[in-house]
Design a protein around this motif. Structure first.
Motif, PDB file in Angstrom:
ATOM      1  N   ASP A  94       8.951   4.820  -6.577  1.00  0.00           N
ATOM      2  CA  ASP A  94       7.810   4.385  -7.373  1.00  0.00           C
ATOM      3  C   ASP A  94       6.499   4.741  -6.682  1.00  0.00           C
ATOM      4  O   ASP A  94       6.430   4.802  -5.439  1.00  0.00           O
ATOM      5  CB  ASP A  94       7.858   2.871  -7.583  1.00  0.00           C
ATOM      6  CG  ASP A  94       8.988   2.447  -8.509  1.00  0.00           C
ATOM      7  OD1 ASP A  94       9.547   3.308  -9.211  1.00  0.00           O
ATOM      8  OD2 ASP A  94       9.301   1.242  -8.529  1.00  0.00           O
ATOM      9  N   LYS A  96       3.678   3.276  -5.698  1.00  0.00           N
ATOM     10  CA  LYS A  96       3.023   1.998  -5.448  1.00  0.00           C
ATOM     11  C   LYS A  96       3.189   1.607  -3.993  1.00  0.00           C
ATOM     12  O   LYS A  96       4.044   2.121  -3.276  1.00  0.00           O
ATOM     13  CB  LYS A  96       3.624   0.910  -6.348  1.00  0.00           C
ATOM     14  CG  LYS A  96       5.082   0.595  -6.008  1.00  0.00           C
ATOM     15  CD  LYS A  96       5.718  -0.326  -7.043  1.00  0.00           C
ATOM     16  CE  LYS A  96       7.152  -0.678  -6.654  1.00  0.00           C
ATOM     17  NZ  LYS A  96       7.891  -1.344  -7.721  1.00  0.00           N
ATOM     18  N   LEU A 174       0.390  -6.075  -5.639  1.00  0.00           N
ATOM     19  CA  LEU A 174       0.758  -4.703  -5.984  1.00  0.00           C
ATOM     20  C   LEU A 174      -0.468  -3.820  -6.162  1.00  0.00           C
ATOM     21  O   LEU A 174      -1.430  -4.205  -6.828  1.00  0.00           O
ATOM     22  CB  LEU A 174       1.525  -4.708  -7.301  1.00  0.00           C
ATOM     23  CG  LEU A 174       3.046  -4.557  -7.277  1.00  0.00           C
ATOM     24  CD1 LEU A 174       3.592  -4.802  -8.673  1.00  0.00           C
ATOM     25  CD2 LEU A 174       3.467  -3.191  -6.776  1.00  0.00           C
ATOM     26  N   HIS A 175      -0.378  -2.626  -5.577  1.00  0.00           N
ATOM     27  CA  HIS A 175      -1.445  -1.635  -5.739  1.00  0.00           C
ATOM     28  C   HIS A 175      -0.816  -0.319  -6.171  1.00  0.00           C
ATOM     29  O   HIS A 175       0.042   0.234  -5.479  1.00  0.00           O
ATOM     30  CB  HIS A 175      -2.191  -1.428  -4.410  1.00  0.00           C
ATOM     31  CG  HIS A 175      -3.177  -0.306  -4.446  1.00  0.00           C
ATOM     32  ND1 HIS A 175      -3.279   0.632  -3.444  1.00  0.00           N
ATOM     33  CD2 HIS A 175      -4.125   0.030  -5.365  1.00  0.00           C
ATOM     34  CE1 HIS A 175      -4.229   1.495  -3.740  1.00  0.00           C
ATOM     35  NE2 HIS A 175      -4.764   1.142  -4.893  1.00  0.00           N
ATOM     36  N   TYR A 176      -1.219   0.134  -7.341  1.00  0.00           N
ATOM     37  CA  TYR A 176      -0.849   1.472  -7.811  1.00  0.00           C
ATOM     38  C   TYR A 176      -2.085   2.360  -7.643  1.00  0.00           C
ATOM     39  O   TYR A 176      -3.070   2.179  -8.371  1.00  0.00           O
ATOM     40  CB  TYR A 176      -0.448   1.451  -9.279  1.00  0.00           C
ATOM     41  CG  TYR A 176       0.670   0.497  -9.639  1.00  0.00           C
ATOM     42  CD1 TYR A 176       2.002   0.888  -9.556  1.00  0.00           C
ATOM     43  CD2 TYR A 176       0.389  -0.797 -10.093  1.00  0.00           C
ATOM     44  CE1 TYR A 176       3.025   0.017  -9.906  1.00  0.00           C
ATOM     45  CE2 TYR A 176       1.406  -1.667 -10.449  1.00  0.00           C
ATOM     46  CZ  TYR A 176       2.719  -1.250 -10.351  1.00  0.00           C
ATOM     47  OH  TYR A 176       3.732  -2.116 -10.700  1.00  0.00           O
ATOM     48  N   ARG A 187       4.555   5.084 -11.888  1.00  0.00           N
ATOM     49  CA  ARG A 187       4.117   3.931 -11.095  1.00  0.00           C
ATOM     50  C   ARG A 187       5.273   2.967 -10.827  1.00  0.00           C
ATOM     51  O   ARG A 187       5.415   2.464  -9.708  1.00  0.00           O
ATOM     52  CB  ARG A 187       2.950   3.238 -11.804  1.00  0.00           C
ATOM     53  CG  ARG A 187       1.655   4.025 -11.619  1.00  0.00           C
ATOM     54  CD  ARG A 187       0.454   3.399 -12.304  1.00  0.00           C
ATOM     55  NE  ARG A 187      -0.787   3.919 -11.700  1.00  0.00           N
ATOM     56  CZ  ARG A 187      -2.001   3.636 -12.123  1.00  0.00           C
ATOM     57  NH1 ARG A 187      -2.168   2.821 -13.152  1.00  0.00           N
ATOM     58  NH2 ARG A 187      -3.061   4.135 -11.503  1.00  0.00           N
ATOM     59  N   TYR A 263      -3.955  -2.934 -10.193  1.00  0.00           N
ATOM     60  CA  TYR A 263      -3.528  -4.047  -9.350  1.00  0.00           C
ATOM     61  C   TYR A 263      -2.827  -5.087 -10.220  1.00  0.00           C
ATOM     62  O   TYR A 263      -3.272  -5.368 -11.340  1.00  0.00           O
ATOM     63  CB  TYR A 263      -4.727  -4.716  -8.665  1.00  0.00           C
ATOM     64  CG  TYR A 263      -5.519  -3.799  -7.764  1.00  0.00           C
ATOM     65  CD1 TYR A 263      -5.181  -3.643  -6.422  1.00  0.00           C
ATOM     66  CD2 TYR A 263      -6.614  -3.083  -8.262  1.00  0.00           C
ATOM     67  CE1 TYR A 263      -5.914  -2.804  -5.591  1.00  0.00           C
ATOM     68  CE2 TYR A 263      -7.349  -2.239  -7.434  1.00  0.00           C
ATOM     69  CZ  TYR A 263      -6.989  -2.102  -6.112  1.00  0.00           C
ATOM     70  OH  TYR A 263      -7.714  -1.266  -5.295  1.00  0.00           O
TER      71      TYR A 263
END
Length: 312
Positions: A94, A96, A174-176, A187, A263
């Protein structure tokens, strides 16, 4: 109910008509595995502070963030770098990175061996206060929602209280990052959650989709500030699929938004490590025979799945 009609339920209704709210939420879960919950009462300022702390941490240089990565820790605490987690069975990782916070327990607690100590980045003042404050708030809200789930299943309202009171629950920041042209992956590939229920903040930004029983991908677009709450595999197993754990994903943004990060903050509410996930007798019928005759502890189930997603 039409495939585009995922309802937004109000917690105000839960407090005035608990049976009606439980029925509406349970029907949403039985149909989609997902529900949208608004008017939840979480402190908007606390959410904003936790989100600010999240953004501040992920803006730090990579070498600073990696100081909080625990090698061999199965991603249970601290920082998990970009490109480490993959959906079960996925060929690609993913797009992320994330941070995990778990329950803080006193020394000598019987679950201490199963729940590592939290890490707190010294470079981010206020991070611990605001992020763990949100953990506590979501934990309490999750307990309220489990009361409604118990009502829907015709169980005592405290049916899940002991099972989750010291559960191995995890808050994920979470940070994409922005997506480059022709990204190698998405993502978050299609997956199901491992845990009991998931309470998700930050789904207002487009990208989250669930897979309907008709095989169509449905956009999940909650009102501002609302929570998305979905069933995890542990509760699916306990209820013999009466409450399904639904495949969902986060797709890459449209080209005009590819330069923007995304986020979100999911709270994965878990059973206690020694809770035995054993099919509820009331969820076994001639039309729905027991799919899981062999029970399993929540801890064993968790690590079985962590291995499948490459974290353990």
């Amino acid at each position: 109910m039409a495939p585009d009609a995922l309802p937004a339920l109000s917690m105000k209704d839960r407090r005035t008509d608990p049976d009606g709210f439980a029925r509406a939420m349970g029907e949403s879960y039985a149909r989609y595995g997902f529900a949208i919950v608004r008017d939840h009462g979480l402190d908007a300022d606390l959410i904003a502070r936790a989100l600010d702390a999240t953004k501040a941490f992920f803006a730090m240089p990579e070498e600073v963030k990696r100081r909080s990565h625990v090698k061999g820790g199965a991603g249970q605490r601290g920082y998990v770098p970009f490109g480490m987690e993959a959906a079960k069975g996925a060929a690609k990782v993913d797009l992320k990175e994330f941070w995990h916070v778990g329950r803080e327990l006193p020394e000598g607690h019987r679950y201490r061996p199963h729940m590592p100590h939290n890490l707190w980045p010294s470079e981010a003042p206020g991070f611990r206060r605001d992020v763990y404050g949100l953990y506590d708030a979501l934990d309490r809200l999750g307990q309220e929602l489990l009361v409604s789930i118990a009502l829907f299943l015709n169980l005592p309202t405290n049916a899940f209280a002991n099972a989750t009171r010291d559960g191995n629950s995890v808050l994920r920041l979470l940070h994409y990052p922005p997506t480059p042209p022709n990204p190698d992956g998405v993502r978050a590939e299609a997956h199901e959650d491992i845990n009991t229920i998931t309470l998700l903040l930050g789904a207002e930004e487009a990208g989250l989709q669930l897979l309907t029983r008709e095989g169509q991908w449905l956009d999940v677009n909650p009102p501002d500030g609302a929570l998305v709450v979905n069933i995890g595999d542990m509760l699916q197993r306990l209820t013999n699929h009466v409450l399904p754990s639904t495949s969902h994903r986060v797709v890459n943004p449209a080209p005009e938004r590819a330069h923007l990060p995304r986020y979100s903050i999911p709270f994965f509410l878990h059973f206690a490590p020694d809770f035995l996930i054993e099919t509820l007798p009331s969820c076994v019928t001639p039309d729905n025979p027991n799919r899981y005759p062999e029970p399993i502890t929540a801890q064993d189930f968790l690590y079985e799945r962590l291995r499948e997603i490459r974290l353990a």
